[in-house]
Write a protein that holds these residues in place. Structure first.
Motif, PDB file in Angstrom:
ATOM      1  N   TYR A 133       0.826  -1.213   0.000  1.00 17.27           N
ATOM      2  CA  TYR A 133       0.000   0.000   0.000  1.00 17.27           C
ATOM      3  C   TYR A 133       0.860   1.263   0.000  1.00 17.27           C
ATOM      4  O   TYR A 133       0.624   2.187  -0.773  1.00 17.27           O
ATOM      5  N   THR A 134       1.874   1.298   0.853  1.00 14.75           N
ATOM      6  CA  THR A 134       2.717   2.489   0.941  1.00 14.75           C
ATOM      7  C   THR A 134       3.591   2.660  -0.298  1.00 14.75           C
ATOM      8  O   THR A 134       4.093   3.755  -0.557  1.00 14.75           O
ATOM      9  N   GLY A 135       3.765   1.592  -1.074  1.00 12.07           N
ATOM     10  CA  GLY A 135       4.562   1.677  -2.291  1.00 12.07           C
ATOM     11  C   GLY A 135       3.784   2.162  -3.500  1.00 12.07           C
ATOM     12  O   GLY A 135       4.364   2.425  -4.551  1.00 12.07           O
ATOM     13  N   LEU A 136       2.465   2.280  -3.350  1.00 13.74           N
ATOM     14  CA  LEU A 136       1.634   2.754  -4.459  1.00 13.74           C
ATOM     15  C   LEU A 136       1.687   4.274  -4.568  1.00 13.74           C
ATOM     16  O   LEU A 136       1.943   4.970  -3.583  1.00 13.74           O
ATOM     17  N   ASP A 137       1.412   4.774  -5.765  1.00 12.44           N
ATOM     18  CA  ASP A 137       1.359   6.225  -5.908  1.00 12.44           C
ATOM     19  C   ASP A 137       0.066   6.752  -5.289  1.00 12.44           C
ATOM     20  O   ASP A 137      -0.869   5.994  -5.001  1.00 12.44           O
ATOM     21  N   ILE A 138      -0.006   8.059  -5.081  1.00  5.73           N
ATOM     22  CA  ILE A 138      -1.135   8.651  -4.363  1.00  5.73           C
ATOM     23  C   ILE A 138      -2.477   8.430  -5.071  1.00  5.73           C
ATOM     24  O   ILE A 138      -3.466   8.052  -4.416  1.00  5.73           O
ATOM     25  N   PRO A 139      -2.575   8.609  -6.402  1.00  6.56           N
ATOM     26  CA  PRO A 139      -3.865   8.363  -7.064  1.00  6.56           C
ATOM     27  C   PRO A 139      -4.370   6.930  -6.865  1.00  6.56           C
ATOM     28  O   PRO A 139      -5.567   6.718  -6.657  1.00  6.56           O
ATOM     29  N   THR A 140      -3.472   5.961  -6.924  1.00  6.61           N
ATOM     30  CA  THR A 140      -3.886   4.568  -6.756  1.00  6.61           C
ATOM     31  C   THR A 140      -4.332   4.309  -5.323  1.00  6.61           C
ATOM     32  O   THR A 140      -5.305   3.589  -5.084  1.00  6.61           O
ATOM     33  N   ARG A 141      -3.654   4.909  -4.362  1.00  8.12           N
ATOM     34  CA  ARG A 141      -4.076   4.766  -2.963  1.00  8.12           C
ATOM     35  C   ARG A 141      -5.474   5.341  -2.759  1.00  8.12           C
ATOM     36  O   ARG A 141      -6.284   4.773  -2.022  1.00  8.12           O
ATOM     37  N   ARG A 142      -5.736   6.459  -3.391  1.00  4.97           N
ATOM     38  CA  ARG A 142      -7.058   7.071  -3.252  1.00  4.97           C
ATOM     39  C   ARG A 142      -8.149   6.153  -3.786  1.00  4.97           C
ATOM     40  O   ARG A 142      -9.235   6.060  -3.224  1.00  4.97           O
ATOM     41  N   VAL A 143      -7.830   5.469  -4.880  1.00  8.88           N
ATOM     42  CA  VAL A 143      -8.794   4.525  -5.444  1.00  8.88           C
ATOM     43  C   VAL A 143      -9.071   3.394  -4.450  1.00  8.88           C
ATOM     44  O   VAL A 143     -10.218   3.030  -4.202  1.00  8.88           O
ATOM     45  N   LEU A 144      -8.007   2.843  -3.887  1.00  9.20           N
ATOM     46  CA  LEU A 144      -8.182   1.749  -2.931  1.00  9.20           C
ATOM     47  C   LEU A 144      -8.940   2.202  -1.689  1.00  9.20           C
ATOM     48  O   LEU A 144      -9.643   1.407  -1.059  1.00  9.20           O
ATOM     49  N   ILE A 150      -7.697   1.566   3.654  1.00  9.43           N
ATOM     50  CA  ILE A 150      -7.039   0.256   3.659  1.00  9.43           C
ATOM     51  C   ILE A 150      -6.296  -0.033   4.966  1.00  9.43           C
ATOM     52  O   ILE A 150      -6.448  -1.112   5.544  1.00  9.43           O
ATOM     53  N   PRO A 151      -5.466   0.898   5.482  1.00  5.72           N
ATOM     54  CA  PRO A 151      -4.710   0.588   6.702  1.00  5.72           C
ATOM     55  C   PRO A 151      -5.582   0.264   7.923  1.00  5.72           C
ATOM     56  O   PRO A 151      -5.104  -0.349   8.880  1.00  5.72           O
ATOM     57  N   LEU A 152      -6.857   0.673   7.904  1.00  4.84           N
ATOM     58  CA  LEU A 152      -7.733   0.420   9.054  1.00  4.84           C
ATOM     59  C   LEU A 152      -8.633  -0.794   8.857  1.00  4.84           C
ATOM     60  O   LEU A 152      -9.392  -1.160   9.753  1.00  4.84           O
ATOM     61  N   MET A 153      -8.568  -1.423   7.704  1.00  2.00           N
ATOM     62  CA  MET A 153      -9.376  -2.604   7.440  1.00  2.00           C
ATOM     63  C   MET A 153      -8.786  -3.842   8.105  1.00  2.00           C
ATOM     64  O   MET A 153      -7.616  -3.872   8.466  1.00  2.00           O
TER      65      MET A 153
END
Length: 212
Positions: A133-144, A150-153
């Motif tokens: 998750y932390t290795g993804l770019d910001i737009p992709t994190r926003r999608v997830l 995600i970190p709280l799931m």
């Protein structure tokens, strides 16, 4: 034996000793020979699927020093997967970054390949998800995060979310088509990410609410 000998291990830097052992065991464990122990089978079979430097290495082992498969496997791993190689693979996992223009699906597949090639990484599932998750770019994190942070799931929830969106990204994308569209665009602007993000958000809305 024909299947085993289709891919012989030479001991070069680009070969994975752990993967080789795993492959041999998967094939050898399909067969059972009455009255013959697993140790006897592996001690007999393993040298046959080596060649070059690896075969010379095993032939130079002191007579009587290796009497069980466990001893042979450990000696083989020590020889062809020393600590510095493991450290290098772990570093690649811990420093994982989504590449420019890389879809969520491709990033997820590449990350899992790194984990597979370092099966002895000792990372738990929570750590593996966090590093990805932390290795993804910001737009992709926003999608997830569009249907939950995600970190709280829980582990089951975040894995399902990543897998569903990654598969949806893959199903809606044809890399060759995307590259063609980008190259044909007037300003050669990358339209891959925005379109992938739209489809992924649509996928996230169809995930069963009970799992998010």
């Amino acid at each position: 034996m024909r299947e085993l000998r289709r891919k012989l291990f030479k001991g070069t830097d680009d070969e994975d000793a752990h993967e080789h052992v795993r492959r041999v065991l998967e094939i050898a464990n399909l067969f059972h020979f009455p009255g013959v122990t697993h140790d006897a089978v592996m001690l007999r079979v393993f040298p046959i699927i080596l060649k070059g430097p690896a075969l010379r290495w095993i032939n130079r082992l002191s007579a009587g020093s290796i009497t069980t498969w466990d001893l042979l496997e450990k000696a083989f791993i020590r020889k062809y997967c020393p600590p510095f190689k493991t450290a290098k693979k772990l570093e690649m996992i811990r420093n994982f970054k989504q590449e420019m223009n890389e879809t969520l699906y491709c990033a997820w597949e590449r990350y899992n390949d790194l984990l597979f090639k370092c099966s002895h990484h000792d990372l738990n599932y929570q750590q593996k998800v966090h590093l990805f998750y932390t290795g993804l770019d910001i737009p992709t994190r926003r999608v997830l995060n569009s249907k939950g942070f995600i970190p709280l799931m829980t582990l089951t929830q975040d894995l399902m979310s990543i897998q569903v969106m990654a598969e949806h990204s893959h199903n809606w994308y044809d890399d060759a088509t995307i590259r063609e569209r980008i190259n044909d665009s007037p300003n050669n602007v990358d339209t891959k990410k925005p379109k992938e993000n739209i489809h992924a958000i649509q996928a996230s809305s169809r995930i069963v609410k009970g799992h998010i």
